[in-house]
Structures are given as C-alpha cells and as structure tokens.
Design a protein around this motif. Structure first.
Motif, short mmCIF file in Angstrom:
data_model
loop_
_atom_site.label_atom_id
_atom_site.label_comp_id
_atom_site.label_asym_id
_atom_site.label_seq_id
_atom_site.Cartn_x
_atom_site.Cartn_y
_atom_site.Cartn_z
N ASN A 1 -39.82 38.69 29.81
CA ASN A 1 -40.40 39.32 30.98
C ASN A 1 -41.61 40.13 30.54
O ASN A 1 -41.62 40.71 29.46
CB ASN A 1 -39.35 40.23 31.64
N ILE A 2 -42.63 40.21 31.37
CA ILE A 2 -43.85 40.93 30.99
C ILE A 2 -43.55 42.40 30.68
O ILE A 2 -44.23 43.02 29.83
CB ILE A 2 -44.93 40.80 32.08
N LYS A 3 -42.52 42.97 31.30
CA LYS A 3 -42.17 44.36 31.03
C LYS A 3 -41.54 44.53 29.64
O LYS A 3 -41.40 45.66 29.16
CB LYS A 3 -41.21 44.87 32.10
N GLN A 4 -41.17 43.43 29.00
CA GLN A 4 -40.55 43.49 27.68
C GLN A 4 -41.56 43.24 26.56
O GLN A 4 -41.17 43.00 25.42
CB GLN A 4 -39.42 42.44 27.60
N HIS A 5 -42.84 43.37 26.86
CA HIS A 5 -43.87 42.99 25.90
C HIS A 5 -43.79 43.78 24.60
O HIS A 5 -44.11 43.26 23.53
CB HIS A 5 -45.26 43.14 26.53
N PHE A 6 -43.36 45.06 24.66
CA PHE A 6 -43.36 45.84 23.43
C PHE A 6 -42.29 45.38 22.45
O PHE A 6 -42.38 45.68 21.25
CB PHE A 6 -43.17 47.34 23.73
N TYR A 7 -41.31 44.63 22.92
CA TYR A 7 -40.32 44.11 21.99
C TYR A 7 -40.93 43.10 21.02
O TYR A 7 -40.42 42.90 19.92
CB TYR A 7 -39.14 43.48 22.76
N ILE A 8 -42.05 42.49 21.43
CA ILE A 8 -42.77 41.63 20.48
C ILE A 8 -43.30 42.47 19.34
O ILE A 8 -43.17 42.10 18.16
CB ILE A 8 -43.93 40.90 21.20
N SER A 9 -43.88 43.62 19.67
CA SER A 9 -44.39 44.52 18.64
C SER A 9 -43.28 45.00 17.72
O SER A 9 -43.44 45.07 16.49
CB SER A 9 -45.08 45.72 19.30
#
Length: 243
Positions: free
Chosen positions: A67-75
């Motif tokens: 989900n776009i709101k989970q983007h920081f989990y990529i970092s």
C-alpha cells in the motif's frame, strides 16, 4: 537477476528510472557503475565516490504488493539489508541513522536513496540507489565518512560485496511480501542511531533543541521525546540530527 555494468554514468537511479518508465525493468534489475558523476542523496545532497573504489548502484524491485502508505517499510527493509551485508563482512558497531544512512563507529559508510514509481496511487516499483564506501581510504573534507577497508583493514572485491548486498535485499523484500512489518520495524528501531540517548536537533526553521529519539512511526516519521515528556514526530525534511 540481470546486472548492467557501466564505466561511467551521471546517476544510476536516473538511468534505471528511465528503463522502468519504459517498461524495461524487471524485478531485480541492477545498474552498477565504476564512476557516478552526479550521484544524488537524500534532500538533494550529492554522493561523491572515487572511481572503482566503491559500490555505486541501483536496483529495481517490484513493490506492487505494498500500500502507498507503507512506503517507508521499503526504506526499513533496504536499511536492514545493507546493515546485515556489512555485518557479514566483519564490520561492527553498525547503526542506522534515520532515515537510512548506515554508520559504523559513528561514521557514514553507506547512503541510500529510494525513489518509488507510483501509478494511480499505487507503488508499482521501487528504484533503490545505494552508495557503499568499500575500498576508498581518502575522505578529505568528509570527516564523518569511512569505508569497509578503513574499518576492517581488508580490501574487498566489489562484485562479491554487490552480490552479498543484493542477496540481503531479496531476503528483506521477502519480509515485505510476507507482511512482516512488525518484525522489520522492531529490528530497524533496535539499530537506530542515538535511540534513547540525549541528542541535539535542528528543525526546519533553524531552531536548535534537545531530545531523545524513541522510535519511528508507521509512516517513517522520527519520534522525539522533548521536555515535559512530550513526543513530537518529524518528517525527514523537518529535522536534522546533529552529532
């Protein structure tokens, strides 16, 4: 896994973003160069690296399951991947400086720039740029920088180090696919630089204040406890940790 090797390029992230924009980037496609003439870091900073001494590369990863709101989990995942890679090479005292710089003995050894490809409010892919100081020994004018060679005393083969980092990225993206967000966040916070230590910060207005890093939010904001036990949250453009 396909690897494109270039003698020189302005930016591996820019090159890979063009490939992905044209639909020519499959999951795991990696672009590595011996010389990056216009390397970019967070907030418009410049990443400088001596030719053929370090790793400067970008990898494209499918992130359509997020989900776009989970983007920081990529970092988080990429930071932990680089952490584990350098740890396996004998480096100690490793910390993650929010949002995703990798330090050893309080000196920066790696920088990460993540640029997500977003289509119709969905993350279709992620271009992950990594600069890792490997065999460079001269950091004139950069007192806060170091390298694997300076820290370990060992010269490393760049291709071997690249293979180790890419393997760790795959491992940690599997955590993302399996929705192991709590595990990733807990491990990220456990390695967070200056966590629970008295620290000095500068906000976007230039004001200096003191506080304690207590963790990060699910959206990647830095959580800082200030006077009267008030906890404030900051986006990465809103605060700088001074150390």
């Amino acid at each position: 896994m396909r690897i494109i090797k270039l003698d020189a390029i302005d930016s591996t992230n820019t090159y890979l973003k063009k490939l992905s924009g044209g639909g020519n980037a499959e999951d795991g496609l990696t672009v590595v160069t011996s010389l990056q003439t216009n390397g970019r870091g967070q907030m418009g900073t410049v990443w400088s690296s001596q030719e053929a001494k370090n790793l400067t590369f970008s990898v494209f990863k499918d992130a359509s399951f997020l989900n776009i709101k989970q983007h920081f989990y990529i970092s988080m995942a990429v930071s932990l991947a680089v952490y584990e890679a350098v740890k396996s090479l004998g480096i100690t005292k490793i910390k993650v400086k929010w949002p995703n710089d990798i330090l050893s003995d309080d000196k920066k050894i790696a920088g990460i720039l993540i640029e997500n490809v977003i289509k119709l409010n969905v993350i279709s892919g992620s271009v992950i740029g990594i600069g890792l100081n490997v065999n460079q020994t001269d950091f004139t004018g950069l007192p806060a920088a170091s390298s694997l060679l300076l820290l370990s005393g060992h010269v490393n083969d760049l291709d071997e180090v690249l293979t180790i980092v890419l393997k760790q990225i795959d491992i940690h993206f599997n955590y993302l696919k399996e929705k192991q967000f709590k595990i990733l966040k807990a491990r990220y916070e456990s390695h967070l630089f200056r966590k629970n230590k008295p620290s000095t910060f500068k906000d976007a207005e230039g004001s200096i204040f003191s506080g304690y890093i207590v963790g990060i939010s699910d959206f990647g904001q830095l959580m800082v406890k200030i006077e009267d036990n008030i906890i404030r949250s900051f986006d990465f453009k809103e605060v700088v940790l001074l150390y």
